[in-house]
Scaffold this motif. Structure first.
Motif: not given
Length: 441
Positions: A297-308
């Motif tokens: 989650t260090d870079l946020g939980v974001r659609e652009a990262l896919g970790n959402h």
């Protein structure tokens, strides 16, 4: 056409990258009906991500034949595959636009045939972006495989929502799950960070992740800390990697317990005690084997990262938490909905696909013509461009000037092709990123 008890099931797989070849070839072996022997022919679609020999070896899937083709060459091969050479099943392991182009091209070359192969397609991993776009580009195949119960529900909702036939959607699981379950910590305790070619995409974010991984290695000198890389410099994967970690690590000063590793993910997981990633499908492979798994989650939980996609999984955590000894506990219900059979039953995940393929192979009168949702009537401003990228006209015929497909390339032509492909890849991976960065100045 259907394979008998004495005849191997003839399967063709068309793939456009190393990961899609892995998915397509393994899917072909998973969905074959019963204990049927399989004859597997691989076709690699020529492009920026055509896998190298090393990448193919790393996948670890053998084929009876394997060759590189253009879209037009592949269609010509399918048109000529008749009688004893006819295929029973065709797996399209391509990006959505490639699937759509092949569906229209195949509809043309098979239009006068009483029988044709069962056409199967799907996704190589987690579907977290371009859901509607990618699905509608895959519509028209006999089976559209969904890697989980959650994806199957979403796929049907999209098709039904536009008035398209949703009967092709078939729930399976990721075909490359497997391996022994995590039975206890290794000596040394091993932490693996699964890198992704394009997530994150900025130098700042990739440098941050590398620095945190190296810091973790320094904080825990008793551990082995591995950076698992997908490709070596100059190679391409499904996604373009503009800032390889190999280059970034040259400017760092990692401790002795930090190493870069390549190779088959399954072999790396055999010695993993903690899997860390931003959003790699490796997280699902790890969860399947009950290995403690963290989605950062260090870079946020974001659609652009896919970790959402991992919201609700119980796996979200930061490097600060990991440095302090945190161990995630995955949510069993979430894991089950993702097609991760950590508690058994993985082999039965493909039963429905096997049954459907077996039924289609013996369908009286053969199979109906391929009928994609997108046609010159439903998408006149979109479909022609999709097909043109593969040198096909709106009716699926080769465009004037399309690469010749009526003969094998001679020695000179092969040399020219290799040189042109090398120049193209160099431009994509080396020159284009520099130009883009200059434009941001």
């Amino acid at each position: 056409m259907p394979a008998s008890a004495t005849k191997a099931l003839r399967v063709a797989v068309l793939a456009d990258s190393d990961t899609r070849w892995k998915w397509g070839a393994l899917t072909a072996t998973r969905v074959r009906p019963g204990d049927t022997e399989i004859h597997l022919d691989g076709y690699l679609l020529r492009g920026r991500a055509t896998p190298t020999a090393r990448q193919l070896r790393e996948v670890g899937v053998d084929a009876d034949s394997l060759r590189e083709v253009t879209a037009v060459e592949f269609l010509r091969a399918m048109e000529g595959a008749r009688d004893e050479k006819a295929y029973d099943v065709l797996v399209l392991a391509l990006v959505g636009g490639g699937v759509q182009a092949m569906l229209h091209g195949l509809a043309r070359v098979w239009q006068d045939r009483a029988e044709r192969p069962v056409v199967v397609t799907g996704y190589v991993g987690v579907v977290y972006e371009k859901l509607a776009d990618g699905l509608l580009l895959r519509h028209g195949a006999d089976l559209v495989l969904a890697n989980s119960r959650q994806d199957a529900d979403r796929f049907r909702a999209v098709y039904e929502g536009v008035g398209a036939d949703a009967s092709a959607v078939t729930e399976v699981a990721l075909p490359f799950l497997g391996g022994a379950a995590h039975a206890g910590e290794h000596d040394p305790y091993t932490v693996v960070f699964a890198a992704q070619p394009s997530v994150p995409d900025s130098r700042k974010d990739r440098t941050y992740l590398l620095d945190r991984l190296i810091r973790h290695a320094r904080l825990h000198p008793e551990r082995e800390v591995l950076l698992k890389l997908r490709s070596k410099p100059g190679e391409h994967t499904t996604h373009i990697e503009e800032l390889p970690y190999q280059k970034l690590v040259q400017r760092a000063d990692p401790p002795p317990n930090f190493r870069l590793v390549y190779g088959h993910m399954g072999e790396v997981l055999d010695r993993t005690d903690l899997m860390v990633t931003v959003s790699s499908t490796a997280a699902l492979e790890s969860l399947h084997r009950r290995i403690p798994t963290v989605v950062l989650t260090d870079l946020g939980v974001r659609e652009a990262l896919g970790n959402h996609h991992f919201v609700g999984s119980g796996c979200l955590a930061s490097w600060d938490q990991l440095d302090a000894g945190h161990r995630p506990a995955p949510d069993p219900e979430w894991v089950a909905r993702q097609g991760v059979a950590a508690d058994g039953g993985y082999e039965t995940a493909f039963d429905e696909a096997r049954k459907r393929i077996a039924a289609l192979l013996v369908r009286p009168g053969g199979l109906p013509p391929l009928a994609p949702y997108y046609t010159p009537v439903t998408a006149p401003g979109y479909l022609p461009g999709i097909l043109a990228r593969h040198h096909l006209a709106p009716d699926g015929t080769p465009l004037p000037g399309a690469p010749a497909a009526d003969r094998a390339p001679g020695p000179v032509r092969q040399v020219v092709r290799r040189a042109a492909r090398g120049a193209y890849r160099h431009g994509v991976q080396r020159v284009a990123p520099v130009i883009r960065r200059m434009g941001e100045l």
